[in-house]
Write an enzyme that holds these catalytic residues in place. Sequence first.
Site, PDB file in Angstrom:
ATOM      1  N   LYS A  12      13.026  35.859   7.962  1.00 48.99           N
ATOM      2  CA  LYS A  12      12.008  36.291   8.934  1.00 48.99           C
ATOM      3  C   LYS A  12      12.439  37.583   9.638  1.00 48.99           C
ATOM      4  O   LYS A  12      13.618  37.972   9.589  1.00 48.99           O
ATOM      5  CB  LYS A  12      11.758  35.163   9.937  1.00 48.99           C
ATOM      6  CG  LYS A  12      11.133  33.915   9.288  1.00 48.99           C
ATOM      7  CD  LYS A  12      10.773  32.861  10.322  1.00 48.99           C
ATOM      8  CE  LYS A  12      10.126  31.645   9.678  1.00 48.99           C
ATOM      9  NZ  LYS A  12       9.687  30.635  10.669  1.00 48.99           N
ATOM     10  N   TYR A  52       0.478  30.566   6.248  1.00 49.97           N
ATOM     11  CA  TYR A  52       0.552  29.521   7.282  1.00 49.97           C
ATOM     12  C   TYR A  52      -0.828  28.915   7.515  1.00 49.97           C
ATOM     13  O   TYR A  52      -1.199  28.651   8.659  1.00 49.97           O
ATOM     14  CB  TYR A  52       1.096  30.120   8.582  1.00 49.97           C
ATOM     15  CG  TYR A  52       2.616  30.252   8.635  1.00 49.97           C
ATOM     16  CD1 TYR A  52       3.451  29.171   8.339  1.00 49.97           C
ATOM     17  CD2 TYR A  52       3.218  31.443   9.041  1.00 49.97           C
ATOM     18  CE1 TYR A  52       4.839  29.279   8.417  1.00 49.97           C
ATOM     19  CE2 TYR A  52       4.623  31.561   9.120  1.00 49.97           C
ATOM     20  CZ  TYR A  52       5.415  30.470   8.799  1.00 49.97           C
ATOM     21  OH  TYR A  52       6.789  30.572   8.882  1.00 49.97           O
ATOM     22  N   ASN A 115      13.127  31.624  14.209  1.00 49.68           N
ATOM     23  CA  ASN A 115      14.052  30.663  13.612  1.00 49.68           C
ATOM     24  C   ASN A 115      14.579  31.084  12.241  1.00 49.68           C
ATOM     25  O   ASN A 115      14.804  30.267  11.362  1.00 49.68           O
ATOM     26  CB  ASN A 115      13.437  29.254  13.601  1.00 49.68           C
ATOM     27  CG  ASN A 115      12.157  29.191  12.822  1.00 49.68           C
ATOM     28  OD1 ASN A 115      11.695  30.194  12.286  1.00 49.68           O
ATOM     29  ND2 ASN A 115      11.575  28.012  12.734  1.00 49.68           N
ATOM     30  N   HIS A 118      12.209  30.975   6.553  1.00 51.12           N
ATOM     31  CA  HIS A 118      11.177  30.016   6.132  1.00 51.12           C
ATOM     32  C   HIS A 118      11.574  29.393   4.805  1.00 51.12           C
ATOM     33  O   HIS A 118      12.139  30.070   3.951  1.00 51.12           O
ATOM     34  CB  HIS A 118       9.823  30.720   5.951  1.00 51.12           C
ATOM     35  CG  HIS A 118       8.866  29.910   5.125  1.00 51.12           C
ATOM     36  ND1 HIS A 118       8.107  28.885   5.645  1.00 51.12           N
ATOM     37  CD2 HIS A 118       8.592  29.929   3.793  1.00 51.12           C
ATOM     38  CE1 HIS A 118       7.399  28.322   4.672  1.00 51.12           C
ATOM     39  NE2 HIS A 118       7.674  28.948   3.544  1.00 51.12           N
ATOM     40  N   GLU A 129       2.946  29.166  -2.317  1.00 51.03           N
ATOM     41  CA  GLU A 129       3.542  30.292  -1.586  1.00 51.03           C
ATOM     42  C   GLU A 129       4.111  31.343  -2.536  1.00 51.03           C
ATOM     43  O   GLU A 129       3.958  32.544  -2.304  1.00 51.03           O
ATOM     44  CB  GLU A 129       4.630  29.764  -0.640  1.00 51.03           C
ATOM     45  CG  GLU A 129       4.022  28.933   0.498  1.00 51.03           C
ATOM     46  CD  GLU A 129       5.043  28.169   1.321  1.00 51.03           C
ATOM     47  OE1 GLU A 129       6.267  28.295   1.065  1.00 51.03           O
ATOM     48  OE2 GLU A 129       4.630  27.427   2.236  1.00 51.03           O
TER      49      GLU A 129
HETATM   50  P1  RTP Z   1       8.494  27.417   8.412  1.00 52.96           P
HETATM   51  O1  RTP Z   1       7.153  27.010   7.842  1.00 52.96           O
HETATM   52  O2  RTP Z   1       8.469  28.741   9.113  1.00 52.96           O
HETATM   53  O3  RTP Z   1       9.573  27.292   7.368  1.00 52.96           O
HETATM   54  O4  RTP Z   1       8.905  26.365   9.547  1.00 52.96           O
HETATM   55  P2  RTP Z   1       8.818  24.778   9.460  1.00 52.96           P
HETATM   56  O5  RTP Z   1       8.202  24.339   8.182  1.00 52.96           O
HETATM   57  O6  RTP Z   1      10.164  24.251   9.788  1.00 52.96           O
HETATM   58  O7  RTP Z   1       7.859  24.446  10.680  1.00 52.96           O
HETATM   59  P3  RTP Z   1       6.261  24.497  10.726  1.00 52.96           P
HETATM   60  O8  RTP Z   1       5.802  23.245  11.360  1.00 52.96           O
HETATM   61  O9  RTP Z   1       5.681  24.870   9.391  1.00 52.96           O
HETATM   62  O10 RTP Z   1       5.990  25.679  11.764  1.00 52.96           O
HETATM   63  C1  RTP Z   1       5.929  27.032  11.339  1.00 52.96           C
HETATM   64  C2  RTP Z   1       6.603  27.900  12.377  1.00 52.96           C
HETATM   65  O11 RTP Z   1       5.839  27.906  13.558  1.00 52.96           O
HETATM   66  C3  RTP Z   1       6.680  28.033  14.685  1.00 52.96           C
HETATM   67  N1  RTP Z   1       6.337  26.969  15.602  1.00 52.96           N
HETATM   68  N2  RTP Z   1       6.152  27.168  16.879  1.00 52.96           N
HETATM   69  N3  RTP Z   1       5.186  24.582  19.219  1.00 52.96           N
HETATM   70  C4  RTP Z   1       5.530  25.792  18.848  1.00 52.96           C
HETATM   71  O12 RTP Z   1       5.599  26.733  19.589  1.00 52.96           O
HETATM   72  C5  RTP Z   1       5.829  25.986  17.424  1.00 52.96           C
HETATM   73  N4  RTP Z   1       5.811  25.054  16.481  1.00 52.96           N
HETATM   74  C6  RTP Z   1       6.134  25.689  15.313  1.00 52.96           C
HETATM   75  C7  RTP Z   1       8.103  27.905  14.213  1.00 52.96           C
HETATM   76  O13 RTP Z   1       8.705  29.192  14.247  1.00 52.96           O
HETATM   77  C8  RTP Z   1       7.972  27.399  12.792  1.00 52.96           C
HETATM   78  O14 RTP Z   1       9.002  27.911  11.962  1.00 52.96           O
HETATM   79 MG    MG Z   2       6.410  25.124   7.466  1.00 50.15          MG
END
Ligand code: RTP
Ligand code: MG
Length: 151
Positions: A12, A52, A115, A118, A129
């Site tokens: 990222k 997303y 974070n 991804h 993707e």
């Molecule tokens: P990613 O898709 O980026 O790999 O992350 P992930 O699967 O671990 O988590 P996901 O639920 O898909 O969320 C995508 C990204 O959104 C941001 N996020 N912010 N409540 C909040 O403010 C919140 N929740 C999620 C995070 O940066 C996450 O990586």
């Molecule tokens: Mg995700």
Amino acid sequence: MSTEERTFIAVKPDAVQRGLVSKVIERFEVRGYKLVGIKIIQASKELLAKHYEEHVGKPFYPKMESFMSSGPIVAMCWEGKDVVKQGRSMLGATNPCSSAPGTIRGDFGIDLGRNVCHGSDSVESAKREIGLWFKDEELVNWTSNQAKWLQ
Ligand code: RTP
Ligand code: MG
């Protein structure tokens, strides 16, 4: 097209700016995975909305969209045994403060929004993707000499 499992991993904008691209690559390489696609890209809002799609409309989406389009992303496709699940486990929990030490997010981050990396969350998401971020001709089928030591 290879029959081996593939995943989509993206470094990222925060991690590109912080010079962590090589660290992320190294983790996957030394684990035994094969890099079959890589490029640096400034993601458009349209691409991010497709990537997303499950998060479009959520309260955190505008901030995430702005962050993810704030600078270049290094998009990668990695191949190998169980790479989707293992890749997620190597990344750690979504919130770096809940990620175990030894994971990429647990070692390199502290902020939920920024974070570091991804990773695709299922084999199906990975296919979708990879198709969004790469053209077929940008993915290379090659034989790694490591394979005989790892399987
Ligand atoms: P990613 O898709 O980026 O790999 O992350 P992930 O699967 O671990 O988590 P996901 O639920 O898909 O969320 C995508 C990204 O959104 C941001 N996020 N912010 N409540 C909040 O403010 C919140 N929740 C999620 C995070 O940066 C996450 O990586
Ligand atoms: Mg995700």
